[in-house]
Design a protein around this motif. Structure first.
Motif, PDB file in Angstrom:
ATOM      1  N   GLU A 206       0.900  -1.334  -0.109  1.00  0.00           N
ATOM      2  CA  GLU A 206       0.140   0.081   0.238  1.00  0.00           C
ATOM      3  C   GLU A 206       0.735   1.233  -0.049  1.00  0.00           C
ATOM      4  O   GLU A 206       0.492   2.194  -0.707  1.00  0.00           O
ATOM      5  N   LYS A 207       2.139   1.164   0.810  1.00  0.00           N
ATOM      6  CA  LYS A 207       2.586   2.528   0.580  1.00  0.00           C
ATOM      7  C   LYS A 207       3.641   2.419  -0.510  1.00  0.00           C
ATOM      8  O   LYS A 207       3.607   3.738  -1.092  1.00  0.00           O
ATOM      9  N   GLU A 208       3.937   1.443  -1.296  1.00  0.00           N
ATOM     10  CA  GLU A 208       4.550   1.507  -2.516  1.00  0.00           C
ATOM     11  C   GLU A 208       3.562   2.295  -3.606  1.00  0.00           C
ATOM     12  O   GLU A 208       4.055   2.815  -4.352  1.00  0.00           O
ATOM     13  N   ARG A 209       2.284   1.608  -3.367  1.00  0.00           N
ATOM     14  CA  ARG A 209       1.153   2.109  -4.313  1.00  0.00           C
ATOM     15  C   ARG A 209       1.099   3.830  -4.183  1.00  0.00           C
ATOM     16  O   ARG A 209       1.076   4.353  -5.158  1.00  0.00           O
ATOM     17  N   ILE A 211       3.485   5.728  -2.829  1.00  0.00           N
ATOM     18  CA  ILE A 211       4.540   6.484  -3.310  1.00  0.00           C
ATOM     19  C   ILE A 211       4.687   6.396  -4.897  1.00  0.00           C
ATOM     20  O   ILE A 211       4.785   7.474  -5.441  1.00  0.00           O
ATOM     21  N   ALA A 212       3.937   5.395  -5.423  1.00  0.00           N
ATOM     22  CA  ALA A 212       4.033   5.102  -7.067  1.00  0.00           C
ATOM     23  C   ALA A 212       2.927   6.367  -7.327  1.00  0.00           C
ATOM     24  O   ALA A 212       3.298   7.301  -8.337  1.00  0.00           O
ATOM     25  N   GLU A 213       1.649   6.606  -6.938  1.00  0.00           N
ATOM     26  CA  GLU A 213       0.781   7.527  -7.090  1.00  0.00           C
ATOM     27  C   GLU A 213       1.360   8.833  -6.735  1.00  0.00           C
ATOM     28  O   GLU A 213       0.874   9.763  -7.726  1.00  0.00           O
ATOM     29  N   ASN A 214       1.917   8.934  -5.789  1.00  0.00           N
ATOM     30  CA  ASN A 214       2.534  10.486  -5.606  1.00  0.00           C
ATOM     31  C   ASN A 214       3.613  10.814  -6.465  1.00  0.00           C
ATOM     32  O   ASN A 214       3.685  11.959  -6.992  1.00  0.00           O
ATOM     33  N   GLU A 215       4.364   9.722  -6.774  1.00  0.00           N
ATOM     34  CA  GLU A 215       5.226  10.190  -7.958  1.00  0.00           C
ATOM     35  C   GLU A 215       4.678  10.305  -9.304  1.00  0.00           C
ATOM     36  O   GLU A 215       4.833  11.185 -10.142  1.00  0.00           O
ATOM     37  N   LEU A 216       3.520   9.726  -9.705  1.00  0.00           N
ATOM     38  CA  LEU A 216       2.860  10.086 -10.915  1.00  0.00           C
ATOM     39  C   LEU A 216       2.209  11.309 -10.678  1.00  0.00           C
ATOM     40  O   LEU A 216       2.118  11.924 -11.851  1.00  0.00           O
ATOM     41  N   SER A 217       1.294  11.689  -9.751  1.00  0.00           N
ATOM     42  CA  SER A 217       0.986  12.789  -9.532  1.00  0.00           C
ATOM     43  C   SER A 217       1.816  14.118  -9.736  1.00  0.00           C
ATOM     44  O   SER A 217       1.484  15.298 -10.277  1.00  0.00           O
ATOM     45  N   THR A 218       3.140  13.630  -9.195  1.00  0.00           N
ATOM     46  CA  THR A 218       4.295  14.808  -9.101  1.00  0.00           C
ATOM     47  C   THR A 218       4.549  14.992 -10.548  1.00  0.00           C
ATOM     48  O   THR A 218       4.673  16.089 -11.164  1.00  0.00           O
ATOM     49  N   ARG A 219       4.701  13.920 -11.533  1.00  0.00           N
ATOM     50  CA  ARG A 219       5.130  14.009 -12.628  1.00  0.00           C
ATOM     51  C   ARG A 219       4.057  14.727 -13.416  1.00  0.00           C
ATOM     52  O   ARG A 219       4.311  15.551 -14.440  1.00  0.00           O
ATOM     53  N   VAL A 220       2.768  14.282 -13.338  1.00  0.00           N
ATOM     54  CA  VAL A 220       1.594  14.917 -14.026  1.00  0.00           C
ATOM     55  C   VAL A 220       1.646  16.427 -13.502  1.00  0.00           C
ATOM     56  O   VAL A 220       1.499  17.356 -14.639  1.00  0.00           O
ATOM     57  N   GLU A 221       1.670  16.753 -12.521  1.00  0.00           N
ATOM     58  CA  GLU A 221       1.828  18.164 -12.181  1.00  0.00           C
ATOM     59  C   GLU A 221       3.007  18.899 -12.527  1.00  0.00           C
ATOM     60  O   GLU A 221       2.857  20.283 -13.086  1.00  0.00           O
ATOM     61  N   LEU A 222       4.238  18.337 -12.558  1.00  0.00           N
ATOM     62  CA  LEU A 222       5.542  18.950 -13.295  1.00  0.00           C
ATOM     63  C   LEU A 222       5.207  19.091 -15.042  1.00  0.00           C
ATOM     64  O   LEU A 222       5.579  20.001 -15.484  1.00  0.00           O
ATOM     65  N   ALA A 223       4.375  18.135 -15.617  1.00  0.00           N
ATOM     66  CA  ALA A 223       4.090  18.155 -17.008  1.00  0.00           C
ATOM     67  C   ALA A 223       3.251  19.271 -17.164  1.00  0.00           C
ATOM     68  O   ALA A 223       3.284  20.129 -18.227  1.00  0.00           O
TER      69      ALA A 223
END
Length: 339
Positions: A206-209, A211-223
């Protein structure tokens, strides 16, 4: 143990304070007490030494429960001689008058008696209960039952024995039964450990998920921010280009206006100058032309002087209309500079 020393026909006995000594002479009790020291004749004296301190008797025995399971009971009984003379009358505590040691083993007899009574009480207690209840209840009920039984036993009171304490150190089943009973508990503990491991792995996933969602959200926000930055940069570049174009247009319009003004002024000045020159004498105009030519001329390689030129110059200088050279018909000649 009493200490006996010899002096001819007499002997001297010295006992410890923890021993009760009873002396008989010719069948009659002559002295009784703790820690006595006296002289006596061995041919007419009998002495008994009863321990007056607390004594421990260990026991280990087995009993069968109601469900036919063997249970081992282990403990200790602490007792003392509450009435040493009564105990000496029931159990032989006579000592050897040469060595001071007990002739028999009265302590073993008392220990056997106490262990037998405790075993009887324990067997009665255990045989009416299943082994699971015994293990759940523990040793305290059995310990209290044995202590109460020994304290209330009339035989012990008549003997002058007093039970101080009863301690049950262990109440355990057989090794096979213990392993069988440990198995469910072990399995439950193992299940809890597995459940904890699964829970920990689930939490890790759950924590890895997350973290992955957070990274994806961060990448989307950066894009998104990068796209916004690119759009803003394009807008800024467009505005800068428009600004530069507008500035260029304004500058061009200003330059055109300035040129128009300058050209208009120049045309006006030229018109005024032409208006002034319209009525000027041709000779003066020629002089002005020559003057302007001379101002622009930096070096003269060859100069051709013709009669017409000299006549014109003479006319200008003298104010005549016809030059003399032309009237005489002189031929032109070459004049070089520097000659």
């Amino acid at each position: 143990m009493a200490e006996i020393t010899w002096f001819f026909a007499y002997r001297h006995l010295r006992s410890e304070a923890s021993s009760h000594v009873i002396t008989f002479r010719r069948g009659q009790r002559v002295r009784s007490g703790r820690g006595l020291a006296f002289w006596f004749r061995p041919d007419r004296t009998s002495i008994a030494e009863v321990p007056a301190d607390d004594r421990d008797t260990d026991f280990v025995f087995q009993a069968r429960s109601r469900d036919y399971q063997v249970v081992t009971v282990q403990g200790t009984i602490t007792w003392r001689a509450a009435e040493p003379e009564a105990l000496a009358s029931r159990v032989d505590f006579t000592i050897d008058l040469r060595t001071g040691r007990l002739r028999t083993d009265p302590l073993d007899r008392i220990a056997s008696l106490l262990i037998g009574l405790a075993q009887y009480q324990a067997a009665r207690y255990v045989e009416h209960r299943p082994v699971n209840d015994l293990l759940v209840e523990g040793a305290a009920p059995l310990q209290d039952g044995i202590a109460a039984s020994l304290t209330a036993d009339p035989r012990l009171r008549e003997m002058g024995l007093s039970v101080v304490t009863v301690r049950i150190a262990g109440l355990s089943p057989s090794a096979e039964l213990a392993r069988a009973l440990e198995t469910p508990t072990f399995e439950r503990a193992q299940g809890l450990a597995d459940e904890a491991a699964f829970t920990r792995r689930a939490q890790a996933v759950e924590k890895e998920r997350a973290i992955a969602e957070n990274e994806l959200s961060t990448r989307v926000e950066l894009a998104r921010r990068q796209a916004a930055l690119i759009a803003q940069e394009d807008e800024n570049a467009r505005r800068q280009a428009e600004g530069r174009a507008e500035a260029g247009r304004i500058g061009s319009e200003a330059e055109a206006a300035r040129i128009r003004v300058v050209e208009a002024a120049r045309n006006a000045a030229e018109g005024e100058r032409l208006a002034l020159l319209r009525d000027t004498d041709p000779a003066v105009l020629q002089s002005l032309v020559l003057r302007a030519f001379a101002e622009k001329l930096t070096k003269i390689e060859t100069l051709n002087v013709t009669p017409d030129l000299t006549a014109a110059l003479n006319g200008v200088l003298r104010g005549r209309d016809v030059p003399p050279a032309a009237a005489r018909g002189d031929a032109p000649r070459d004049v070089s500079t520097g000659r």
